[in-house]
Design a protein around this motif. Structure first.
Motif, PDB file in Angstrom:
ATOM      1  N   PHE A 103       5.892   2.759  -5.635  1.00 44.62           N
ATOM      2  CA  PHE A 103       5.348   4.060  -6.000  1.00 44.62           C
ATOM      3  C   PHE A 103       5.074   4.917  -4.752  1.00 44.62           C
ATOM      4  O   PHE A 103       4.989   6.133  -4.827  1.00 44.62           O
ATOM      5  CB  PHE A 103       4.057   3.836  -6.776  1.00 44.62           C
ATOM      6  CG  PHE A 103       3.628   4.994  -7.609  1.00 44.62           C
ATOM      7  CD1 PHE A 103       4.397   5.414  -8.682  1.00 44.62           C
ATOM      8  CD2 PHE A 103       2.443   5.665  -7.338  1.00 44.62           C
ATOM      9  CE1 PHE A 103       3.990   6.480  -9.463  1.00 44.62           C
ATOM     10  CE2 PHE A 103       2.040   6.728  -8.113  1.00 44.62           C
ATOM     11  CZ  PHE A 103       2.809   7.134  -9.176  1.00 44.62           C
ATOM     12  N   TRP A 104       4.927   4.269  -3.591  1.00 42.81           N
ATOM     13  CA  TRP A 104       4.591   4.968  -2.345  1.00 42.81           C
ATOM     14  C   TRP A 104       5.804   5.180  -1.449  1.00 42.81           C
ATOM     15  O   TRP A 104       5.664   5.643  -0.306  1.00 42.81           O
ATOM     16  CB  TRP A 104       3.523   4.180  -1.574  1.00 42.81           C
ATOM     17  CG  TRP A 104       2.160   4.390  -2.154  1.00 42.81           C
ATOM     18  CD1 TRP A 104       1.620   3.739  -3.231  1.00 42.81           C
ATOM     19  CD2 TRP A 104       1.168   5.325  -1.706  1.00 42.81           C
ATOM     20  NE1 TRP A 104       0.363   4.213  -3.475  1.00 42.81           N
ATOM     21  CE2 TRP A 104       0.051   5.181  -2.560  1.00 42.81           C
ATOM     22  CE3 TRP A 104       1.120   6.257  -0.663  1.00 42.81           C
ATOM     23  CZ2 TRP A 104      -1.102   5.945  -2.405  1.00 42.81           C
ATOM     24  CZ3 TRP A 104      -0.031   7.018  -0.511  1.00 42.81           C
ATOM     25  CH2 TRP A 104      -1.125   6.859  -1.382  1.00 42.81           C
ATOM     26  N   ASN A 121       0.447  -2.332   1.250  1.00 43.25           N
ATOM     27  CA  ASN A 121       1.757  -1.683   1.298  1.00 43.25           C
ATOM     28  C   ASN A 121       1.757  -0.248   0.777  1.00 43.25           C
ATOM     29  O   ASN A 121       2.773   0.273   0.385  1.00 43.25           O
ATOM     30  CB  ASN A 121       2.785  -2.545   0.562  1.00 43.25           C
ATOM     31  CG  ASN A 121       2.350  -2.856  -0.861  1.00 43.25           C
ATOM     32  OD1 ASN A 121       1.557  -2.106  -1.436  1.00 43.25           O
ATOM     33  ND2 ASN A 121       2.858  -3.927  -1.427  1.00 43.25           N
ATOM     34  N   MET A 122       0.584   0.391   0.814  1.00 49.17           N
ATOM     35  CA  MET A 122       0.534   1.820   0.537  1.00 49.17           C
ATOM     36  C   MET A 122       0.312   2.533   1.879  1.00 49.17           C
ATOM     37  O   MET A 122       0.291   1.906   2.928  1.00 49.17           O
ATOM     38  CB  MET A 122      -0.568   2.112  -0.465  1.00 49.17           C
ATOM     39  CG  MET A 122      -0.354   1.310  -1.756  1.00 49.17           C
ATOM     40  SD  MET A 122      -1.567   1.680  -3.033  1.00 49.17           S
ATOM     41  CE  MET A 122      -1.289   0.314  -4.160  1.00 49.17           C
ATOM     42  N   VAL A 182       5.929  -4.092  14.654  1.00 43.49           N
ATOM     43  CA  VAL A 182       4.705  -3.564  14.039  1.00 43.49           C
ATOM     44  C   VAL A 182       4.913  -3.748  12.545  1.00 43.49           C
ATOM     45  O   VAL A 182       5.802  -3.149  11.955  1.00 43.49           O
ATOM     46  CB  VAL A 182       4.505  -2.078  14.382  1.00 43.49           C
ATOM     47  CG1 VAL A 182       3.309  -1.519  13.625  1.00 43.49           C
ATOM     48  CG2 VAL A 182       4.335  -1.902  15.873  1.00 43.49           C
ATOM     49  N   HIS A 183       4.104  -4.614  11.927  1.00 45.76           N
ATOM     50  CA  HIS A 183       4.423  -5.106  10.585  1.00 45.76           C
ATOM     51  C   HIS A 183       3.155  -5.045   9.734  1.00 45.76           C
ATOM     52  O   HIS A 183       2.141  -5.621  10.116  1.00 45.76           O
ATOM     53  CB  HIS A 183       4.925  -6.551  10.758  1.00 45.76           C
ATOM     54  CG  HIS A 183       5.334  -7.221   9.486  1.00 45.76           C
ATOM     55  ND1 HIS A 183       5.739  -8.524   9.454  1.00 45.76           N
ATOM     56  CD2 HIS A 183       5.413  -6.782   8.221  1.00 45.76           C
ATOM     57  CE1 HIS A 183       6.045  -8.864   8.208  1.00 45.76           C
ATOM     58  NE2 HIS A 183       5.851  -7.826   7.448  1.00 45.76           N
ATOM     59  N   ASN A 184       3.186  -4.354   8.607  1.00 45.17           N
ATOM     60  CA  ASN A 184       1.975  -4.295   7.770  1.00 45.17           C
ATOM     61  C   ASN A 184       1.749  -5.631   7.059  1.00 45.17           C
ATOM     62  O   ASN A 184       2.682  -6.364   6.769  1.00 45.17           O
ATOM     63  CB  ASN A 184       2.003  -3.115   6.787  1.00 45.17           C
ATOM     64  CG  ASN A 184       3.203  -3.108   5.867  1.00 45.17           C
ATOM     65  OD1 ASN A 184       4.247  -3.667   6.177  1.00 45.17           O
ATOM     66  ND2 ASN A 184       3.073  -2.464   4.734  1.00 45.17           N
ATOM     67  N   LYS A 201       8.934  -8.118  -2.059  1.00 47.23           N
ATOM     68  CA  LYS A 201       8.775  -7.323  -0.826  1.00 47.23           C
ATOM     69  C   LYS A 201       8.193  -8.139   0.321  1.00 47.23           C
ATOM     70  O   LYS A 201       8.684  -8.104   1.442  1.00 47.23           O
ATOM     71  CB  LYS A 201       7.782  -6.164  -1.042  1.00 47.23           C
ATOM     72  CG  LYS A 201       8.180  -5.118  -2.000  1.00 47.23           C
ATOM     73  CD  LYS A 201       7.106  -4.022  -2.069  1.00 47.23           C
ATOM     74  CE  LYS A 201       5.928  -4.376  -2.955  1.00 47.23           C
ATOM     75  NZ  LYS A 201       6.207  -4.401  -4.388  1.00 47.23           N
ATOM     76  N   THR A 202       7.100  -8.856   0.021  1.00 42.42           N
ATOM     77  CA  THR A 202       6.383  -9.569   1.078  1.00 42.42           C
ATOM     78  C   THR A 202       7.265 -10.662   1.681  1.00 42.42           C
ATOM     79  O   THR A 202       7.362 -10.793   2.906  1.00 42.42           O
ATOM     80  CB  THR A 202       5.094 -10.191   0.508  1.00 42.42           C
ATOM     81  OG1 THR A 202       4.274  -9.133   0.011  1.00 42.42           O
ATOM     82  CG2 THR A 202       4.326 -10.950   1.571  1.00 42.42           C
ATOM     83  N   THR A 203       7.925 -11.421   0.818  1.00 41.32           N
ATOM     84  CA  THR A 203       8.773 -12.505   1.308  1.00 41.32           C
ATOM     85  C   THR A 203       9.978 -11.953   2.065  1.00 41.32           C
ATOM     86  O   THR A 203      10.352 -12.468   3.121  1.00 41.32           O
ATOM     87  CB  THR A 203       9.224 -13.389   0.129  1.00 41.32           C
ATOM     88  OG1 THR A 203       8.061 -13.950  -0.475  1.00 41.32           O
ATOM     89  CG2 THR A 203      10.126 -14.508   0.595  1.00 41.32           C
TER      90      THR A 203
END
Ligand SMILES: [Zn+2]
Length: 447
Positions: free
Chosen positions: A110-111, A86-87, A79-81, A60-62
């Motif tokens: 899961f979220w 990542n919840m 706008v990027h977490n 996900k992160t990459t």
């Protein structure tokens, strides 16, 4: 009113945690959501270009970093977490503390439901499902069922981008239009399914899939001999893949908009899959193919995802390992390196790692064992990792158990002068970056 009050409280919390020198990437968002439970929906509605969501067990992160690298080229403000936040709290923090045109959110598998439900994203990229932290999440099929319900509830306007090579993910497009990506390269096919393969049974009838080619765990070209369900033909494809050790992967990207040779500064087939997902998502958003090629070529590794740091004169490459499928890809990539390798493995069993570390027995350390010059094992379960390597065939004299991470790192750095490969589990990676930051050896950007 509640939103304004929540935003003020969230920003004050953000300033306070920054002053205290703490990471705290999801705390401001949690404060905001306590004041206004609909804050994600209300703030996301202000984003001029809407938002996109990326979810997967691995990558996900990459993948999000690749998408950011592509979309920034035409000047899109994102706008990027932050990695790992990542919840819902992490997504709300990003929305409360940054401004931009487009929201780009990596979301924990899961979220996905609660977060995507509020965001009403323009596009959703679902990359893969692997066995991960079983004691937190339960069976893979349960997440796949949950994802199927989420997809069924999505607006018809939301574009769905799916990995054709992962049967659990590909089947999510059974009842609606989706853009598929996948690998077509016979030279990469494994002789048989690895024992870390997680999904062997047809999502429609339960019969075992037959694999014409398995590329990475259960990702590959599959069909069900019983009901005829098969891998969808992907729209976005990687062919002529060349894996060049721990530094790069080169492949031809084939899309409906044309073809480009991609020189990816990240290693391994798993990053080719991440790049395919990023390319497909950006195509779904209408991105230009030249921007996609240039953005992928310019992506920088995220912390712990094949990033290389100079630690007192030694080049240390840090590669997160957190489940059998992800670990196998890292081990396969390391086996491509020339000569004997100095390795520091850090195995923790803290809650976020999953308390059950039996997964290390499912990962193919046999791929690494013949290449080990010296392996230092650290972390709360250092001895179990060393035992696993011994069973994999590493000479016990080359294995050194140093439970404490800092002592283990120093011992590993002191023994030798070539590159050092650091393989931490998730909480070990967090501890490692705290440690390196304290020593002034890591950049601040991951905070
Ligand atoms: Zn079937």
């Amino acid at each position: 009113m509640r939103l304004q009050a929540g935003l003020l409280a969230a920003r004050a919390t953000g300033a306070a945690v920054r002053l205290a020198g703490r990471g705290g990437t999801s705390l401001p968002g949690k404060v905001l959501l306590r004041a206004e439970p609909q804050a994600i929906a209300r703030l996301a509605a202000r984003l001029e270009q809407g938002s996109v969501v990326v979810s997967a067990t691995n990558g996900k992160t990459t993948t999000a970093a690749m998408i950011a690298s592509i979309l920034r080229l035409p000047g899109t403000r994102l706008v990027h977490n932050r990695a790992g936040a990542n919840m819902a709290g992490g997504v709300a923090t990003a929305l409360a503390t940054a401004s931009g045109d487009l929201g780009l959110f990596e979301v924990d598998e899961f979220w996905l439901g609660p977060v995507a439900g509020q965001l009403e994203p323009r596009a959703v990229l679902l990359g893969n499902l692997f066995r991960d932290q079983l004691d937190r999440y339960g069976e893979l099929e349960i997440i796949a069922d949950r994802w199927a319900a989420i997809v069924a509830g999505m607006s018809a306007q939301t574009k769905l981008v799916l990995n054709a090579d992962d049967p659990l993910v590909a089947d999510l497009g059974r009842k609606r239009e989706a853009l598929y990506f996948g690998v077509d390269d016979d030279s990469l096919a494994l002789p048989e399914l690895q024992h870390a393969s997680d999904s062997k049974h047809c999502r429609r009838c339960g019969h075992a899939y037959a694999y014409e080619a398995a590329y990475l765990a259960h990702l590959g070209h599959y069909a069900c001999p019983n009901c005829g369900a098969r891998r969808p033909t992907p729209d976005v494809v990687a062919t002529d893949v060349q894996l060049r050790g721990i530094r790069r992967a080169v492949f031809t990207l084939r899309t409906p908009a044309g073809e480009r040779r991609i020189d990816l500064p990240l290693p391994g087939l798993y990053n080719v899959y991440n790049a395919l997902g990023a390319a497909a998502l950006c195509l779904a958003l209408g991105a230009d193919l030249d921007h996609i090629a240039a953005g992928l070529a310019a992506v920088a590794p995220a912390f712990g995802r094949a990033e290389t740091l100079d630690l007192g004169g030694r080049q240390a490459s840090i590669l997160l390992v957190k489940n059998p499928a992800g670990a196998n890809e890292v081990l396969r990539t390391l086996a491509l390196e020339a000569g004997e390798l100095d390795v520091l493995g850090v195995l923790n069993d803290r809650t976020a790692d999953g308390r059950d570390v039996s997964w290390v027995w499912d990962a193919d350390w046999e791929l690494l064992a013949p290449h080990v010059r010296r392996m230092t094992c650290s972390g709360t379960r250092a001895a179990e990792l060393a035992l696993r390597l011994k069973y994999a065939g590493t000479d016990p004299e080359r294995l050194h158990v140093v439970d404490d991470l800092e002592a283990g790192l120093d011992a590993a750095l002191a023994a030798g002068d070539g590159p050092l490969y650091v393989l931490p589990t998730y909480t070990a990676l967090l501890e490692l970056r705290e440690l390196l930051a304290r020593r002034g050896q890591a950049k601040e950007y991951w905070r």
